[in-house]
Design an enzyme around this catalytic site. Sequence first.
Site, PDB file in Angstrom:
ATOM      1  N   ARG A   1       4.767   6.174  15.910  1.00 24.40           N
ATOM      2  CA  ARG A   1       4.223   7.423  15.354  1.00 24.40           C
ATOM      3  C   ARG A   1       3.859   8.385  16.486  1.00 24.40           C
ATOM      4  NH1 ARG A   1       3.662   6.029  10.016  1.00 24.40           N
ATOM      5  NH2 ARG A   1       2.668   4.039   9.535  1.00 24.40           N
TER       6      ARG A   1
ATOM      7  N   ALA B   1      -7.974   9.869   9.111  1.00 29.85           N
ATOM      8  CA  ALA B   1      -7.479  11.157   8.619  1.00 29.85           C
ATOM      9  C   ALA B   1      -6.601  10.949   7.384  1.00 29.85           C
ATOM     10  CB  ALA B   1      -6.701  11.853   9.721  1.00 29.85           C
ATOM     11  N   ASN B   2      -5.928   9.772   7.304  1.00 23.95           N
ATOM     12  CA  ASN B   2      -5.028   9.503   6.177  1.00 23.95           C
ATOM     13  C   ASN B   2      -5.766   9.203   4.867  1.00 23.95           C
ATOM     14  OD1 ASN B   2      -5.867   6.804   6.296  1.00 23.95           O
ATOM     15  ND2 ASN B   2      -4.118   6.163   7.545  1.00 23.95           N
TER      16      ASN B   2
ATOM     17  N   SER C   1       0.793  -1.230   0.000  1.00 23.82           N
ATOM     18  CA  SER C   1       0.000   0.000   0.000  1.00 23.82           C
ATOM     19  C   SER C   1       0.831   1.289   0.000  1.00 23.82           C
ATOM     20  CB  SER C   1      -0.944  -0.064   1.193  1.00 23.82           C
ATOM     21  OG  SER C   1      -1.930   0.899   1.099  1.00 23.82           O
TER      22      SER C   1
END
Length: 549
Positions: A511, A378-379, A67
Amino acid sequence: MSLSIDAIKVGSEKHPKPADIHFQYGTAGFRTLGGVLDSVLFRVGILAALRSKRLDGRTIGVMVTASHNPEPDNGVKLVDPRGEMLEASWEVHATTLSNAPTTDALIEALNSLIQTAKIDLSKPARVVYARDTRPSGPALVAALEDGFKAIGAEARDAGVTTTPILHYFVRAINTKGTQYSYGEDSEDGYFRKLSDAYKKLVTGRPPASPLLIDCANGVGAIAAKKLANYLGDSLPFTLENTAITTEGALNNACGADFVKTSQKLPPSLSNVMKPGQRACSLDGDADRLIYFYLDERGVFHMLDGDKIAALVAAFIVEQVKIADLEDKVKVGVVQTAYANGASTKYLQERLPVKCVPTGVKHLHHAAERYDVGVYFEANGHGTVLFSDDTLATLHEHQPSTPAQSRGLENLISLTNVINQTVGDALSDMLLVEVVLSHKSYSGVEWDSLYVDLPNRLVKVVVADRNAFKTEDAERRLVSPPGLQSKIDDLVNKHQGGRSFVRPSGTEDVVRVYAEANLKAQADELAFRVAGLVYDEAGGDPVSRPKEFL
Ligand code: G16
């Protein structure tokens, strides 16, 4: 009936597990350097067949992709019969099988799985599989096929296609000939379903201005080109970053992840885009979508998954109201901790909103609890789910005015333009275009639904990301002990501050997300928290990134 041990032995010897690697089925399957995944693919082939047998021969999907990750990475994930992500309990089986150190250990692990999961080996095994455009794909698919052969699965090769098309195939195959038929199990069926619904939804609307699509140099370029043939002039678009055979180009300084993370225009588009134009970026396997536009002064503005959720949810609520179905159809939204605080506030003032851990599987299941569940990370990864009851309501409802009838028709067409199996960049793009067209919005009006809080996303490379454990939908750290209270102290020093830390499930990093009232404060908070994480995780002072504070 028992396993054909000899065939598995031969295959397993051909695809030995590297001794020094521990594999993990993460946020979206196995994901690491493509060059080390050979044994994993062989074993996933066997596992997919066993999952199918367990589910009475229903077709299981296998997608070979990494991906949004860079080109040297690759990965594989399984798709359950309704087109959704693999059931969580089987992720554990996948991890166990992939780590069996020898052929004998693998056979033992398989036998144990067959017993504990009560798998009837006499049942048929059916799988459908595909890959994205990564150079490591063909060899990995060959290993996967060896796995299918070793267990005797009936395997259908869907070739090189997008992840969401593979998800669509799985659901279409498994519902064929039933009252829940999802569509024809071919790419033609997929493109026709989406484009017919899109054309219905925009009939009578003024023509759309041309859209620019950044294909991340990935498989989305192939699919978008095909889609163009079905759409005709109902949606004019130009394709950029379509270099699917150029080494190293995939997701490199382009695509949805680049735009979202760097909050910048891909450099390759700087001479192509014009002020006022709207554009969108797909990611490497076309399951994520981020929009953006340049304002009249040529300034870049991003419209991410949160903005898509706000746009789409409001439109669906409006159509439900027009169709006079407010009492019967309730709309809800699902987000993750990455959702911008301003988007959560905007949505909470209008609709029920739930926050769940990262990963489409978590959002998908939470969204299933609503009549209409809108979920977007959000991505840019997300979709809309219509429950079976809601679908029945839409088909049974008798509208009493022409306006109600139009609202109802729009809702029914929305159920077809949306790929309800998983986030799908092309389907989401059509959905966004429908709403923009109905609302007569340009990027500017859409963007002004709410103003994003400044935010920053930072990656920290640590020795062991598994040392980081979270709770409260990943909004708080429980391990390493004591780190959360240090983060809280920092957050309190920044106006409107919010920050959280979590281990990635697709990259070997931790993250850090931070937001605050001012951009400089959001950046500072993110880099201070990143510094804490780095030091706490025992990072080497010499290689401590200089921007960490
Ligand atoms: C995958 C998942 C997404 C997730 C993303 C990042 O996306 O499907 O749900 O948000 O990974 O996950 P993490 O932060 O755990 O690395 P994709 O587009 O890479 O398949």
